[in-house]
Design an enzyme around this catalytic site. Structure first.
Site, PDB file in Angstrom:
ATOM      1  N   LEU A 124     -15.822   2.317  -5.637  1.00  0.00           N
ATOM      2  CA  LEU A 124     -14.406   2.111  -5.342  1.00  0.00           C
ATOM      3  C   LEU A 124     -13.659   3.433  -5.187  1.00  0.00           C
ATOM      4  CD1 LEU A 124     -12.309  -0.155  -5.011  1.00  0.00           C
ATOM      5  CD2 LEU A 124     -11.793   0.099  -7.443  1.00  0.00           C
TER       6      LEU A 124
ATOM      7  N   GLN B  69     -14.380   4.834  -1.826  1.00  0.00           N
ATOM      8  CA  GLN B  69     -13.830   4.112  -0.677  1.00  0.00           C
ATOM      9  C   GLN B  69     -12.342   4.382  -0.507  1.00  0.00           C
ATOM     10  OE1 GLN B  69     -14.690  -0.101  -0.446  1.00  0.00           O
ATOM     11  NE2 GLN B  69     -16.713   0.260  -1.305  1.00  0.00           N
ATOM     12  N   CYS B  70     -11.628   4.354  -1.622  1.00  0.00           N
ATOM     13  CA  CYS B  70     -10.202   4.635  -1.534  1.00  0.00           C
ATOM     14  C   CYS B  70     -10.031   6.143  -1.476  1.00  0.00           C
ATOM     15  CB  CYS B  70      -9.462   4.104  -2.758  1.00  0.00           C
ATOM     16  SG  CYS B  70      -9.636   2.346  -2.958  1.00  0.00           S
ATOM     17  N   THR B  71      -8.988   6.547  -0.845  1.00  0.00           N
ATOM     18  CA  THR B  71      -8.744   7.979  -0.815  1.00  0.00           C
ATOM     19  C   THR B  71      -8.066   8.364  -2.114  1.00  0.00           C
ATOM     20  OG1 THR B  71      -6.851   7.347   0.485  1.00  0.00           O
ATOM     21  CG2 THR B  71      -8.658   8.425   1.634  1.00  0.00           C
ATOM     22  N   VAL B  72      -8.877   8.846  -3.034  1.00  0.00           N
ATOM     23  CA  VAL B  72      -8.324   9.289  -4.308  1.00  0.00           C
ATOM     24  C   VAL B  72      -8.060  10.781  -4.194  1.00  0.00           C
ATOM     25  CG1 VAL B  72      -8.737   9.534  -6.767  1.00  0.00           C
ATOM     26  CG2 VAL B  72      -9.559   7.516  -5.560  1.00  0.00           C
TER      27      VAL B  72
END
Ligand SMILES: [Zn+2]
Length: 697
Positions: free
Chosen positions: A554, A557-560
């Site tokens: 996760l 996938q997310c732009t952290v």
């Protein structure tokens, strides 16, 4: 007729009233903003006056929007053409940049200077040729363009006659003339007023012969009028309606008459109208004694008076247009003013028209898209289109500056829709629209049923890029930037790319497309070594874009990213676009290095250097500029790829989407990879050891 033994009556003149149309202040504001800047040199303006035709518009001198010079060349020394109700009067405007300098103006000296011009025109005979100069006026003003308020003060300089003019008699013209004469005078005046040649000539002679026939003559014909005329009167367009006072223009007229012809008594004719025709009941005829004082000489300018009173007091007038203006227009003016102030002082060569007319396409309306849109608005860019398929999620508003909690309640608004609404709320003059659409990506295979809709999206994206001037690549995956990069290279559009890692960012501009060089560059006299194209986002890769979202956790996938990155990178992306737009070579501008320029600010490029790529890291608080040329084996912008796209169109795109190795095979990257022993670069890596990348700290 007054008895000889009664004391002389001093002739009293009704002063003029200034009347300034709002249109004048609007036009003056534009002139100030667009042309004058901080230049506070005096400006020639034209006032308008005419014979009084209604008691409610008595004694007016009016400024209209056309009172200002039409173009830059005529700022000094031109007058507008008038018509019968708008006889031009030459004036001068002293506008100051601060209220302090307005208050400090030496009003007596300014008045004296204008009075001197009138006196000199009387002495030189110019006033006989162009009698409008007898009514010269001046205005001092301070225009507060931030608040749309204007402070101003008129002066109508009048030469003080010493001894003062004494009135012998004054009566309605209809009582002075016989009825036969009156009829002839009216007809002659109406002819004078109807002729284009004389309608705006405000001073004239009325000559009535012994057979009661009247004619109107120019002042310069005074000598020719001497002879067997029974009556010779000095006529003028009287703006005043009062039955016992002539208007202000008679003052300087009498100074002319006394000085020029050395007369002791003068018959004057105050010409007034009703319904556009001579009205001899309203018009006055008077006789005045204008004895020349023994001390008067041409060299000595008489004293002058004439500062307009404001409700009986010696104070300036002021007007605020803020309330009468449409709030949207006020916002536009205020935004324009801020940008123009930048041009007045820091960046005189800044081309604001380029910025306000450029059309920007933002691919992605997330963290970066929001920041880019806000900074674009700051630069005065008015046309923004968003492309995004996502909805505003609960976590978004704190980082994505165009959204609020309201946008995510319920099922959430589409970002492309919410962003448009938000821009309009921030600045109503924005021309903005949103397109809810996913960008087709290579390496994400699709079924045959999906083909039509995906190809439809490709077509829409292509049309959007064609209809915009600059494209921002702000999506959150690498592969979603491939098709836009290709389409921008194909259409030779400016592409600005911003990407975020966890604590590092990369901002770059793509070079021109491969087919643009032969067309555009041969017309430019540029050193051959500089004609190499700048690279695109994919030029440094040895791996084609492919699915980066499958098989990731996760957080991958997310732009952290660290929250400060998007504002930094978004702002840099916009500054880079502004640099390209202001550069004479535009998309073909070569990449500058920060080390080559000390201050980044010189006459050639007021905005400083124009780099190709900027990479920075907030973990190190460092930033570098990089330069990379276009690669022949690039999967997005190489000639091989562009010509294949042009040749095969949809089937090329489908193959790139469905076959992960197609692009690498096409461009020879597969071979390159084998040679490099499958050496793999992380796209977020700041590694700068590549041979074709120049590094400058
Ligand atoms: Zn490329």
């Amino acid at each position: 007729m007054a008895e000889k033994e009664t004391p002389p009556i001093i002739l009293q003149f009704a002063p003029l009233n200034s009347s300034v149309d709002e249109g004048f202040w609007h036009s003056f504001s534009s002139l100030k903003l667009d042309k004058l800047g901080i230049d506070d040199s005096p400006i020639s303006i034209t006032g308008f006056s005419g014979p009084c035709s209604h008691p409610q518009v008595s004694n007016h001198l009016t400024l209209l929007s056309e009172s200002l010079p039409l173009d830059e060349e005529s700022l000094i020394g031109s007058t507008s053409h008038g018509n019968r109700n708008k006889c031009p009067v030459p004036g001068i405007l002293y506008n100051t940049n601060t209220v302090e300098s307005f208050n400090k103006l030496d009003k007596q000296s300014l008045l004296k200077a204008e009075a001197k011009k009138i006196w000199e025109d009387i002495q030189s005979g110019k006033a006989l040729e162009d009698s409008s100069v007898l009514s010269r006026f001046l205005v001092i003003s301070f225009a507060d363009l931030k608040k749309w308020s204007f402070r101003y003060w008129f002066a109508f300089p009048a030469l003080v006659l010493d001894p003062p003019v004494s009135l012998i008699e004054l009566k309605p013209a209809s009582e002075y003339f016989s009825s036969e004469e009156a009829e002839s005078v009216s007809a002659a005046c109406n002819d004078w007023r109807d002729s284009d040649l004389t309608t705006d000539v405000p001073f004239f002679l009325v000559s009535v012969s012994s057979d009661s026939k009247a004619s109107i003559r120019h002042l310069k014909d005074w000598e020719a009028c001497q002879g067997d005329h029974q009556k010779l009167l000095f006529g003028f367009y009287d703006p005043c309606h009062l039955p016992s006072n002539p208007g202000w223009p008679l003052r300087n007229y009498l100074a002319l008459i006394r000085s020029r012809w050395n007369l002791e008594t003068v018959w004057f004719f105050c010409y007034r109208e009703s319904r556009g025709f001579a009205d001899l009941n309203l018009s006055l005829v008077g006789q005045a004694s204008v004895t020349l004082s023994s001390g008067e000489s041409a060299e000595t300018v008489p004293n002058s008076v004439g500062w307009e009173l404001n409700k009986g007091k010696r104070v300036p007038r002021s007007i605020s247009l803020a309330n009468s203006m449409d709030p949207t227009r006020l916002a536009v003016s205020a935004v324009d003013l801020n940008l123009k102030l930048m041009r007045w002082r820091a960046l005189p060569s800044l081309n604001l028209n380029v910025l306000s007319s450029v059309k920007c396409l933002l691919l992605g309306a997330g963290t970066l898209g929001c920041q880019v849109a806000r900074t674009l608005m700051g630069w005065g860019i008015r046309n923004i289109t968003f492309v995004d398929y996502g909805k505003v999620a609960m976590s978004n508003p704190v980082r994505q500056s165009l959204y609020t909690f309201e946008d995510c309640v319920g099922r959430g608004e589409f970002k492309a829709v919410a962003a448009v609404k938000s821009l309009k709320q921030i600045f109503p003059a924005m021309e903005t629209s949103g397109v809810v659409m996913a960008i087709p990506m290579p390496g994400h295979p699709i079924s045959s049923q999906e083909e039509d809709s995906v190809l439809g999206d490709c077509k829409r994206l292509s049309d959007l890029i064609e209809s915009h001037d600059a494209v921002f690549l702000l999506t959150d995956t690498r592969e979603s930037r491939w098709l836009p990069s290709l389409l921008c290279a194909n259409a030779n559009k400016i592409a600005i790319n911003a990407a975020l890692g966890f604590d590092s960012y990369m901002v770059m501009r793509h070079g021109a497309g491969p087919t643009s060089l032969s067309d555009d560059m041969q017309n430019l006299d540029i050193n051959k070594t500089n004609t190499q194209r700048l690279g695109c986002y994919f030029c440094n890769d040895v791996v084609a874009p492919q699915d980066s979202m499958t098989d990731r956790t996760l957080d991958q996938q997310c732009t952290v990213t660290r929250p400060g990155l998007a504002p930094i990178a978004g702002a840099l992306a916009v500054e880079l676009l502004v640099g390209v737009l202001q550069h004479p070579l535009g998309i073909n501008a070569k990449g500058d290095n920060s080390s080559l320029s000390n201050t980044g600010n010189n006459d050639d490029s007021p905005l400083g250097i124009l780099p190709h790529q900027i990479r920075g890291s907030v973990s190190q608080f460092s930033q570098i500029t990089l330069l990379g040329q276009a690669s022949n084996s690039c999967t997005a912008c190489s000639e091989t790829v562009i010509s294949e796209y042009r040749k095969r169109g949809n089937s090329f795109i489908l193959e790139a989407i469905n076959h992960p190795t197609y692009l690498e095979d096409l461009t020879g990257l597969t071979e390159l990879k084998k040679a490099a022993n499958s050496f793999n670069l992380d796209w977020e890596d700041d590694d700068t050891d590549d041979d074709d990348v120049a590094v400058d700290l």
